[in-house]
Scaffold this motif. Structure first.
Motif, PDB file in Angstrom:
ATOM      1  N   TYR A 238      -2.979  -5.891  13.957  1.00  0.00           N
ATOM      2  CA  TYR A 238      -3.683  -4.833  13.232  1.00  0.00           C
ATOM      3  C   TYR A 238      -4.710  -4.148  14.138  1.00  0.00           C
ATOM      4  N   PRO A 266      -4.994  -1.913   5.605  1.00  0.00           N
ATOM      5  CA  PRO A 266      -3.776  -2.477   4.986  1.00  0.00           C
ATOM      6  C   PRO A 266      -3.975  -3.880   4.406  1.00  0.00           C
ATOM      7  N   TYR A 267      -4.928  -4.640   4.957  1.00  0.00           N
ATOM      8  CA  TYR A 267      -5.054  -6.030   4.498  1.00  0.00           C
ATOM      9  C   TYR A 267      -5.840  -6.174   3.198  1.00  0.00           C
ATOM     10  N   SER A 269      -4.433  -4.661   0.606  1.00  0.00           N
ATOM     11  CA  SER A 269      -3.365  -4.282  -0.332  1.00  0.00           C
ATOM     12  C   SER A 269      -3.096  -5.385  -1.342  1.00  0.00           C
ATOM     13  N   PHE A 275       0.839  -2.114   0.757  1.00  0.00           N
ATOM     14  CA  PHE A 275       0.651  -2.418   2.180  1.00  0.00           C
ATOM     15  C   PHE A 275       1.325  -1.355   3.038  1.00  0.00           C
ATOM     16  N   TRP A 279      -0.134   0.904   6.043  1.00  0.00           N
ATOM     17  CA  TRP A 279       0.184   0.449   7.403  1.00  0.00           C
ATOM     18  C   TRP A 279       1.107   1.461   8.075  1.00  0.00           C
ATOM     19  N   TRP A 357      -3.336  -9.791  -4.073  1.00  0.00           N
ATOM     20  CA  TRP A 357      -3.844  -9.622  -2.710  1.00  0.00           C
ATOM     21  C   TRP A 357      -3.435 -10.805  -1.828  1.00  0.00           C
ATOM     22  N   THR A 360       0.338 -10.915  -1.246  1.00  0.00           N
ATOM     23  CA  THR A 360       0.746  -9.875  -0.283  1.00  0.00           C
ATOM     24  C   THR A 360       0.401 -10.306   1.142  1.00  0.00           C
ATOM     25  N   VAL A 364       2.969 -10.845   4.169  1.00  0.00           N
ATOM     26  CA  VAL A 364       2.800 -10.069   5.404  1.00  0.00           C
ATOM     27  C   VAL A 364       2.709 -11.019   6.604  1.00  0.00           C
TER      28      VAL A 364
END
Lengths: 466, 459
Positions: A238, A266-267, A269, A275, A279, A357, A360, A364
């Motif tokens: 990231y 994005p983190y 999301s 996301f 991203w 959260w 996700t 990820v």
């Protein structure tokens, strides 16, 4: 040349800016910028700079031909010539060996073909040049009559080698007219330093910690070690990529260009769908605009929608690299998003926000582990260890040493990936004090980044390989 | 007002970068130079040619040049390491272990990389290029496998001073609780093989010639003890005992246990090892040479008869600095770099301009050097060494007409440049005595001693 090198930071950038602003007038600035961009690219690719110029030249000619003719079939023919030429170049460098080896393996051949070295940024500039030809064909944008302007659009050094992927329609007006102001310069420089700090002070240190961790396939992983390594890579990729995008957007702003945002925290999301809206936004836009919608999007029934979705995710995976790991990584997201759509259509409410959260983030992280390793076996072994399958206990000694060496660093880095800066901006301070504080803080970050760079001889961006 | 502020800040950014860039270009050293701390050559300005530009070598070389030539580089690196170190919760002991392992790794990697770079020069080099990367990997595995094993007080490793009968021999730190922290394990078969190397060297010398051998621990190991007196109270090694046993019955070979010699002095005010550098001090080297001379019944010139230039080195990441006491040799000592046996280029014997270990023997790293001492003893000595030999050699000058030095490490020895194998050169120069001074990083666990030294001896 990389943004996070002393050559760029202390020689190339100041000299380019001095020359650029030495004289007023858009033609002078475009000329300096084009020369600087070609030098910037040739610094890393002294030979393959010609491939980029060639690709731009072919598409320039195709664009001119599309503009000249009104017959739809001939227009389409020139479109195909332009897109196919660029795509063929990308295929030859990036995918030919991969497909050849897959084909050979299917027939049990023991030999393999070695591909050529991938020119830096070829995936990015190929997509950019394609957007030009397609936009001209769609009559969304006028034909560019000046080759130097088209070449500048393709090669413009801020976004040349790792994006964000800009679309011709967005840049075309700025090639002819743009304003560089002290405000823009200052804001752009600040954005650049933010990006540089993300890369040098956060991504590189996370990468350093990750390199010291046991790797799947080489050592037995513990559950804790596997999660810690996944977290480190999640943060590294990231800050690496978002840092580069910040630098690109910042330099663009200094030069008077406005590039669209590529990341939006994005983190934070709460779903995988969200996301991907946060991203690598420019890649998502490209695929939506130039692949998903032309294929019919979601307008041709459920089955076709699913096929189109998978096609996009397959291409997304392949765009990142000619390796089965990337294909599986793309399909991993394709499956998750297809399931997500299905559940939504059946009236599923989704998970509560905190669980959404966390879920996700975990998905990820799994995805990044497939992405990180060169082989699928290693990626799955790592994910297995995260779940306790085949793990060598809760924590291993080597991982614990790394955890203790970096202690709070990953936590701080994770906090930095959350929207903390906007909160700080809400502090009630006079404009002048705020500006002075910000410049002071960022000057410190810049100095610190330079100091860290001195000890890091080579620190390539992860996204260069794509 | 806001516009003015923006203009000022815009100007500030540009000036900040431009000034730094200007400094960088003006102050970066153009020539490659050694970094003793990093144990590698720092890049100089790269060669400019059409070929180097097309291949990209110029560009990558230029990046390295800017980074390596950055003004105050070592201080900058120390600062950033210290800053990152703030995050660490590792205890001092673990940090010392990590530093020692890091240094060994760097030395091993440097050996591998250099061997690859030098590959085409000679037949011998070609063999090295094939095998060196494996050697480096093996060295790393060894370091992982061998280091850091605690032996409790109750467990008997080997009795103090007793012959070693265990399968392996060891190098350790004594813990205050009576236990031992094993730093390295040694393979007795490898020690046996090394004893054959020593016998081979002895056989090349005249009847009255001697071979003196010692292995010196890295400063990181020594400091681990002296900086953590609540944990450690001494050190020891049985390697020398095993080696002596293998040499039983052979005349003229002396093995010296540096750890044993220096142990009583480690508590004193005079440091035996540096903190900003991985070497031993001149004082440490003197004490070991003293024992070597006594074993040969040679008179020992007292330490205080030398005069010294004391130089305070740079401060390290822990806020320490070292004093480098560089002696002025008692004799004029003309020093030459020798190539192809006879071509000799004179260089300074000592370099007093460097406030670091590089002052000793002018940071000698060449395959072969000869010092014409001005003494008239009728004898010649050869010091086969890594950089640890540099602090000891100046004390040898009064005892020999010529003192030769040979850096036996894979990345430094070059048969073509030296003009022959070490064995041939011992005969050619008429060497009487040989001193082998190696650090543990190149010692009896490492390919430099076990594989390359025999190769270079026989040619």
């Amino acid at each position: 040349m990389v943004f996070s090198s002393l050559t760029f930071l202390l020689l190339f950038l100041p000299l380019t800016l001095l020359l650029c602003f030495a004289r007023p007038g858009i033609r002078w600035r475009n000329g300096v910028l084009l020369a600087a961009s070609l030098l910037f690219y040739a610094w890393g690719e002294p030979v393959w700079v010609l491939a980029m110029v060639g690709s731009a030249a072919v598409n320039y000619l195709c664009g001119r031909m599309i503009g000249r003719t009104k017959a739809p079939r001939r227009r389409r023919l020139w479109l195909i010539v332009g897109v196919a030429t660029s795509a063929a170049l990308l295929f030859a460098f990036k995918y030919a060996a991969f497909f050849a080896n897959t084909f050979l393996a299917l027939f049990g051949a023991k030999r393999s073909v070695a591909g050529p070295r991938l020119p830096i940024g070829i995936s990015f500039y190929t997509f950019q040049v394609i957007t030009y030809t397609v936009d001209v064909y769609r009559r969304k944008t006028p034909v560019q009559k000046r080759f130097d302007d088209l070449l500048l659009y393709v090669s413009c050094f801020p976004q040349l080698i790792a994006g964000p992927i800009v679309q011709y329609g967005d840049i075309q007006p700025q090639l002819a007219r743009r304003e560089s102001t002290p405000d823009g310069f200052s804001a752009g420089m600040q954005r650049f330093v933010v990006g540089l700090s993300k890369k040098v002070l956060l991504a590189n240190v996370c990468g350093q910690a990750l390199a010291a961790m046991p790797q799947a396939g080489e050592a037995a992983l513990s559950v804790g070690g596997a999660w810690y390594a996944a977290l480190l890579y999640t943060l590294q990729i990231y800050f690496d990529f978002a840092g580069y995008s910040d630098m690109a957007i910042g330099i663009g702003r200094i030069l008077g260009f406005t590039y669209k945002e590529n990341f939006n925290y994005p983190y934070i999301s709460r779903s995988v769908r969200e996301f991907w809206r946060r991203w690598h936004i420019s890649l998502g836009s490209f695929f939506r605009e130039y692949v998903y919608i032309p294929l019919g999007g979601n307008r041709k029934g459920r089955a076709r929608t699913v096929i189109n979705t998978f096609a996009v995710w397959l291409l997304t995976g392949l765009w990142h690299g000619a390796n089965w790991t990337f294909v599986v990584w793309g399909l991993f997201y394709g499956i998750i998003l297809a399931l997500d759509s299905l559940l939504r259509k059946r009236g599923g409410k989704g998970l509560p926000a905190p669980l959404g959260w966390l879920g996700t983030l975990v998905l990820v992280m799994f995805g990044w582990m497939i992405f990180y390793y060169p082989t699928l076996g290693q990626g799955f072994a790592h994910i297995g260890a995260m779940l306790g399958i085949g793990a060598s206990g809760l924590m291993d000694k080597a991982a614990l040493t790394v955890v203790r060496t970096y202690s709070l660093f990953p936590a701080l880095a994770f906090a930095a990936s959350l929207p903390v800066a906007p909160l700080l901006n809400k502090l009630r301070l006079p404009d002048r004090a705020r500006e002075v504080l910000r410049v002071g803080w960022l000057s410190g970050c810049l100095a610190l980044s330079v100091l860290f760079l001195v000890g890091q001889s080579y620190n390539p961006f992860i996204y260069f390989q794509f | 007002m806001k516009r003015k502020l923006s203009f000022v800040t815009a100007l500030w950014w540009e000036i900040l970068l431009a000034i730094l860039g200007l400094f960088l270009v003006l102050l970066a050293g153009k020539q490659p130079r050694p970094s003793e701390t990093e144990n590698r050559m720092l890049a100089g300005f790269p060669e400019v040619s059409a070929q180097s530009v097309v291949s990209g070598d110029f560009m990558s070389g230029f990046e390295s040049y800017l980074s390596d030539g950055f003004f105050g580089r070592q201080g900058v690196i120390d600062f950033s390491e210290r800053l990152l170190g703030r995050f660490s919760t590792l205890k001092g002991d673990e940090l010392f272990a990590a530093r020692a392992a890091d240094m060994e790794q760097r030395l091993a990697e440097e050996g591998a990389m250099q061997a690859q770079a030098d590959a085409p020069q000679t037949d011998v080099e070609a063999v090295e290029a094939d095998s060196a990367p494996e050697a480096a990997t093996a060295a790393l595995i060894e370091a992982d496998d061998d280091m850091e094993e605690d032996v409790d007080a109750g467990e008997q490793l080997s009795g103090e001073g007793l012959p070693v009968t265990a399968e392996n021999s060891y190098l350790w730190l004594k813990r205050v609780d009576g236990g031992r922290k094993i730093i390295y394990k040694y393979d007795n078969a490898q020690i046996q093989s090394y004893s054959e190397t020593l016998k081979y060297i002895r056989a090349l010398l005249p009847d009255d010639g001697v071979v003196c051998f010692t292995q010196v621990p890295l400063a990181q190991i020594a400091n681990r003890w002296t900086d953590q007196r609540d944990t450690y109270c001494g050190w020891g090694s049985t390697v020398e005992l095993v080696l002596e046993k293998c040499l039983e019955g052979t005349q003229g070979i002396y093995v010296f246990n540096t750890m044993e010699i220096l142990e009583p002095h480690m508590d004193g005010d005079v440091p035996m090892f540096y903190h900003t550098d991985h070497h031993w001090t001149a004082e440490g080297a003197y004490l070991v040479l003293e024992q070597m001379l006594k074993a040969q019944h040679l008179p020992v010139i007292p330490y205080d008869e030398y005069t010294y230039k004391s130089m305070k080195g740079k401060t390290n990441g822990d806020g320490r600095s070292d004093t480098f006491n560089a002696l002025y040799p008692l004799l004029p000592g003309h020093s030459y770099v020798v190539t192809r046996r006879t071509d000799a280029t004179e260089i300074h014997l000592m370099n007093y301009g460097h406030a670091s270990y590089t002052t000793f023997m002018n940071n000698s790293r060449q395959p072969w050097r000869r010092v014409v001492t001005g003494a008239n003893t009728g004898r010649k000595a050869l010091v086969i060494c890594d950089s640890f030999g540099n602090a000891l050699t100046p004390y040898l000058l009064p005892y020999y007409d010529e003192v030769h030095m040979c850096d036996f490490r894979v990345n430094y020895y070059d048969k073509a440049a030296a003009g022959g194998s070490i064995g041939e050169l011992i005969a050619y120069h008429g060497i009487d005595d040989v001193y082998i001074i190696t650090s543990t990083a190149n010692g009896l666990r490492k390919d430099n001693s076990l594989k390359y030294l025999p190769m270079y001896l026989a040619g």
